[in-house]
Design a protein around this motif. Structure first.
Motif, PDB file in Angstrom:
ATOM      1  N   VAL A  26      39.013 -24.407 -32.533  1.00  0.00           N
ATOM      2  CA  VAL A  26      39.961 -25.297 -32.301  1.00  0.00           C
ATOM      3  C   VAL A  26      39.936 -25.239 -34.578  1.00  0.00           C
ATOM      4  O   VAL A  26      39.340 -26.593 -34.428  1.00  0.00           O
ATOM      5  N   ASP A  27      41.816 -24.892 -34.703  1.00  0.00           N
ATOM      6  CA  ASP A  27      41.884 -25.303 -36.121  1.00  0.00           C
ATOM      7  C   ASP A  27      43.537 -25.233 -35.785  1.00  0.00           C
ATOM      8  O   ASP A  27      44.454 -24.843 -35.265  1.00  0.00           O
ATOM      9  N   LEU A  28      43.487 -27.166 -35.161  1.00  0.00           N
ATOM     10  CA  LEU A  28      45.336 -27.826 -35.440  1.00  0.00           C
ATOM     11  C   LEU A  28      46.212 -27.636 -36.193  1.00  0.00           C
ATOM     12  O   LEU A  28      47.281 -27.412 -36.474  1.00  0.00           O
ATOM     13  N   ASP A  29      45.678 -27.383 -37.026  1.00  0.00           N
ATOM     14  CA  ASP A  29      46.186 -26.313 -38.796  1.00  0.00           C
ATOM     15  C   ASP A  29      46.892 -25.912 -39.052  1.00  0.00           C
ATOM     16  O   ASP A  29      48.411 -25.155 -39.603  1.00  0.00           O
ATOM     17  N   ARG A  30      46.609 -24.873 -38.236  1.00  0.00           N
ATOM     18  CA  ARG A  30      47.101 -23.696 -37.936  1.00  0.00           C
ATOM     19  C   ARG A  30      47.611 -22.989 -36.494  1.00  0.00           C
ATOM     20  O   ARG A  30      48.131 -21.356 -36.430  1.00  0.00           O
ATOM     21  N   SER A  31      46.736 -23.787 -35.231  1.00  0.00           N
ATOM     22  CA  SER A  31      47.871 -23.091 -34.038  1.00  0.00           C
ATOM     23  C   SER A  31      47.637 -24.031 -33.134  1.00  0.00           C
ATOM     24  O   SER A  31      47.329 -25.450 -33.189  1.00  0.00           O
ATOM     25  N   SER A  32      48.765 -23.650 -31.928  1.00  0.00           N
ATOM     26  CA  SER A  32      48.972 -24.632 -30.610  1.00  0.00           C
ATOM     27  C   SER A  32      47.608 -24.200 -29.838  1.00  0.00           C
ATOM     28  O   SER A  32      47.825 -22.598 -29.726  1.00  0.00           O
ATOM     29  N   TYR A  33      46.956 -25.000 -28.819  1.00  0.00           N
ATOM     30  CA  TYR A  33      46.553 -24.432 -27.898  1.00  0.00           C
ATOM     31  C   TYR A  33      46.944 -24.912 -26.226  1.00  0.00           C
ATOM     32  O   TYR A  33      47.939 -25.912 -26.396  1.00  0.00           O
ATOM     33  N   ILE A  34      46.703 -24.368 -25.199  1.00  0.00           N
ATOM     34  CA  ILE A  34      46.770 -25.269 -24.208  1.00  0.00           C
ATOM     35  C   ILE A  34      45.618 -24.565 -23.265  1.00  0.00           C
ATOM     36  O   ILE A  34      44.715 -23.965 -23.015  1.00  0.00           O
ATOM     37  N   CYS A  35      45.090 -25.962 -22.571  1.00  0.00           N
ATOM     38  CA  CYS A  35      44.291 -25.899 -21.552  1.00  0.00           C
ATOM     39  C   CYS A  35      44.637 -25.923 -19.554  1.00  0.00           C
ATOM     40  O   CYS A  35      45.823 -27.474 -20.190  1.00  0.00           O
ATOM     41  N   THR A  36      43.992 -26.224 -19.054  1.00  0.00           N
ATOM     42  CA  THR A  36      43.969 -27.319 -17.856  1.00  0.00           C
ATOM     43  C   THR A  36      43.252 -28.368 -17.910  1.00  0.00           C
ATOM     44  O   THR A  36      42.151 -28.620 -18.728  1.00  0.00           O
ATOM     45  N   GLY A  37      43.432 -29.765 -17.539  1.00  0.00           N
ATOM     46  CA  GLY A  37      41.958 -30.354 -17.574  1.00  0.00           C
ATOM     47  C   GLY A  37      42.423 -31.515 -16.378  1.00  0.00           C
ATOM     48  O   GLY A  37      43.426 -31.101 -15.157  1.00  0.00           O
ATOM     49  N   THR A  38      41.653 -33.165 -16.185  1.00  0.00           N
ATOM     50  CA  THR A  38      42.230 -33.509 -15.218  1.00  0.00           C
ATOM     51  C   THR A  38      42.903 -35.487 -16.587  1.00  0.00           C
ATOM     52  O   THR A  38      42.590 -35.273 -17.303  1.00  0.00           O
ATOM     53  N   LEU A  39      42.825 -36.132 -15.187  1.00  0.00           N
ATOM     54  CA  LEU A  39      43.064 -37.233 -16.254  1.00  0.00           C
ATOM     55  C   LEU A  39      42.061 -38.198 -16.790  1.00  0.00           C
ATOM     56  O   LEU A  39      41.833 -38.116 -17.810  1.00  0.00           O
ATOM     57  N   GLU A  40      40.843 -37.310 -16.268  1.00  0.00           N
ATOM     58  CA  GLU A  40      39.393 -38.111 -16.973  1.00  0.00           C
ATOM     59  C   GLU A  40      39.070 -37.627 -18.028  1.00  0.00           C
ATOM     60  O   GLU A  40      38.402 -37.696 -19.126  1.00  0.00           O
ATOM     61  N   SER A  41      40.098 -35.904 -18.657  1.00  0.00           N
ATOM     62  CA  SER A  41      39.285 -35.142 -19.775  1.00  0.00           C
ATOM     63  C   SER A  41      40.602 -35.063 -20.397  1.00  0.00           C
ATOM     64  O   SER A  41      40.704 -35.591 -21.687  1.00  0.00           O
ATOM     65  N   TYR A  42      41.698 -35.490 -20.082  1.00  0.00           N
ATOM     66  CA  TYR A  42      42.865 -35.672 -20.793  1.00  0.00           C
ATOM     67  C   TYR A  42      42.177 -37.577 -22.110  1.00  0.00           C
ATOM     68  O   TYR A  42      43.001 -36.938 -22.884  1.00  0.00           O
ATOM     69  N   VAL A  43      42.549 -38.695 -21.447  1.00  0.00           N
ATOM     70  CA  VAL A  43      41.993 -39.666 -22.559  1.00  0.00           C
ATOM     71  C   VAL A  43      41.067 -39.556 -23.339  1.00  0.00           C
ATOM     72  O   VAL A  43      41.619 -39.461 -24.901  1.00  0.00           O
ATOM     73  N   PRO A  44      40.079 -38.443 -23.362  1.00  0.00           N
ATOM     74  CA  PRO A  44      39.270 -38.781 -24.688  1.00  0.00           C
ATOM     75  C   PRO A  44      39.354 -37.843 -25.138  1.00  0.00           C
ATOM     76  O   PRO A  44      39.483 -37.869 -26.784  1.00  0.00           O
ATOM     77  N   MET A  45      40.455 -36.640 -24.812  1.00  0.00           N
ATOM     78  CA  MET A  45      41.101 -35.671 -25.547  1.00  0.00           C
ATOM     79  C   MET A  45      41.616 -36.348 -27.094  1.00  0.00           C
ATOM     80  O   MET A  45      41.708 -36.318 -27.752  1.00  0.00           O
ATOM     81  N   ARG A  46      42.554 -37.107 -25.715  1.00  0.00           N
ATOM     82  CA  ARG A  46      43.723 -37.685 -26.858  1.00  0.00           C
ATOM     83  C   ARG A  46      43.331 -38.397 -27.427  1.00  0.00           C
ATOM     84  O   ARG A  46      43.608 -38.530 -28.755  1.00  0.00           O
ATOM     85  N   ASP A  47      41.779 -39.347 -28.008  1.00  0.00           N
ATOM     86  CA  ASP A  47      41.870 -40.306 -28.270  1.00  0.00           C
ATOM     87  C   ASP A  47      41.145 -39.607 -29.474  1.00  0.00           C
ATOM     88  O   ASP A  47      41.018 -40.571 -30.423  1.00  0.00           O
ATOM     89  N   HIS A  48      40.626 -38.244 -28.542  1.00  0.00           N
ATOM     90  CA  HIS A  48      40.042 -37.509 -29.958  1.00  0.00           C
ATOM     91  C   HIS A  48      40.506 -36.603 -31.472  1.00  0.00           C
ATOM     92  O   HIS A  48      39.848 -36.845 -32.644  1.00  0.00           O
ATOM     93  N   TYR A  49      41.579 -36.085 -30.936  1.00  0.00           N
ATOM     94  CA  TYR A  49      42.183 -35.509 -31.796  1.00  0.00           C
ATOM     95  C   TYR A  49      44.085 -36.058 -32.276  1.00  0.00           C
ATOM     96  O   TYR A  49      44.126 -35.866 -32.725  1.00  0.00           O
ATOM     97  N   GLY A  50      44.198 -37.245 -31.052  1.00  0.00           N
ATOM     98  CA  GLY A  50      44.938 -38.270 -31.574  1.00  0.00           C
ATOM     99  C   GLY A  50      46.008 -37.808 -30.565  1.00  0.00           C
ATOM    100  O   GLY A  50      46.551 -36.536 -30.014  1.00  0.00           O
ATOM    101  N   ALA A  51      46.884 -39.211 -30.378  1.00  0.00           N
ATOM    102  CA  ALA A  51      47.509 -38.558 -28.703  1.00  0.00           C
ATOM    103  C   ALA A  51      49.190 -38.224 -29.643  1.00  0.00           C
ATOM    104  O   ALA A  51      50.257 -37.795 -28.713  1.00  0.00           O
ATOM    105  N   ASP A  52      49.452 -38.239 -31.024  1.00  0.00           N
ATOM    106  CA  ASP A  52      50.498 -37.081 -31.438  1.00  0.00           C
ATOM    107  C   ASP A  52      50.311 -35.692 -31.252  1.00  0.00           C
ATOM    108  O   ASP A  52      51.434 -34.842 -30.947  1.00  0.00           O
ATOM    109  N   LYS A  53      48.840 -35.166 -30.791  1.00  0.00           N
ATOM    110  CA  LYS A  53      48.756 -34.470 -31.294  1.00  0.00           C
ATOM    111  C   LYS A  53      48.587 -33.502 -29.463  1.00  0.00           C
ATOM    112  O   LYS A  53      47.971 -32.074 -29.527  1.00  0.00           O
ATOM    113  N   VAL A  54      47.766 -34.451 -29.415  1.00  0.00           N
ATOM    114  CA  VAL A  54      47.528 -33.711 -27.460  1.00  0.00           C
ATOM    115  C   VAL A  54      48.689 -34.537 -26.268  1.00  0.00           C
ATOM    116  O   VAL A  54      49.172 -35.383 -26.056  1.00  0.00           O
TER     117      VAL A  54
END
Length: 195
Positions: free
Chosen positions: A91-119
């Protein structure tokens, strides 16, 4: 700056079908963000495409290395199945955008890890009766249908995706998947608006 778009929804809401179509849309230039699971591979799935299929020892190794972003366990009729996300070099957010499937339980930690502006959450809705029929149709296509597990997931979704939990996660926008093409078109417009 790249983004991670997370398709979120109850089981059989069409996340996988939407995901495949968006990944195949070259104009969006989305790379797959592939998660991990300890559940058995389903008929038609491929290692490294839908998930990386691992076991608990593999998951524990990532956790010991401090690379586990989030994990969740489902107590199924076939035992515990884990789903998790890993901070890795793919995962290199300086070069690419990504897509995945998830749940509310996965979304919140990923948002907190990468940043709300990026997830960016893309919440998919489908009427429960339609979802149940889709789940049944999908399960019938499996070599060994797991109807009890299908029913368990359907019932658990009512709690896991309560309106209170959706709002608590900060999700205020959703996409109705009554007509797949229309739903994908609306999601596509949302993704392009973030580019």
């Amino acid at each position: 700056m790249g983004k991670i778009f997370i398709l979120i929804g109850k089981s059989a809401s069409g996340k996988d079908a939407i995901y495949r179509r968006l990944v195949e849309d070259d104009s969006l230039a989305l790379k797959p963000y592939v998660g991990y699971t300890t559940r058995p591979i389903r008929s038609g799935e491929q290692e490294g495409r839908e998930y990386y299929f691992t076991d608990e020892s593999g998951m524990n190794a990532y956790e010991q290395e401090g690379r586990l972003i989030e994990k969740r366990v489902y107590h199924t009729v076939h035992g515990d199945w884990y789903y998790y996300s890993v901070d890795n070099e793919n995962v290199d957010l300086d070069r690419s955008s990504y897509i995945c499937t998830g749940t509310l339980e996965s979304y919140v930690p990923m948002r907190d890890h990468y940043g709300a502006d990026k997830v960016i959450p893309l919440f998919i809705r489908v009427e429960d009766g339609e979802r149940l029929q889709r789940a049944l149709d999908r399960e019938r296509q499996q070599k060994q249908p797991r109807y009890a597990e299908m029913c368990r997931r359907f019932l658990v979704d009512a709690e896991d995706f309560s309106e209170e939990k959706i709002l608590a996660a900060g999700i205020t926008e959703s996409f109705e998947n009554i007509d797949l093409d229309r739903c994908i078109s609306e999601i596509r417009e949302r993704i392009l608006a973030e580019s």
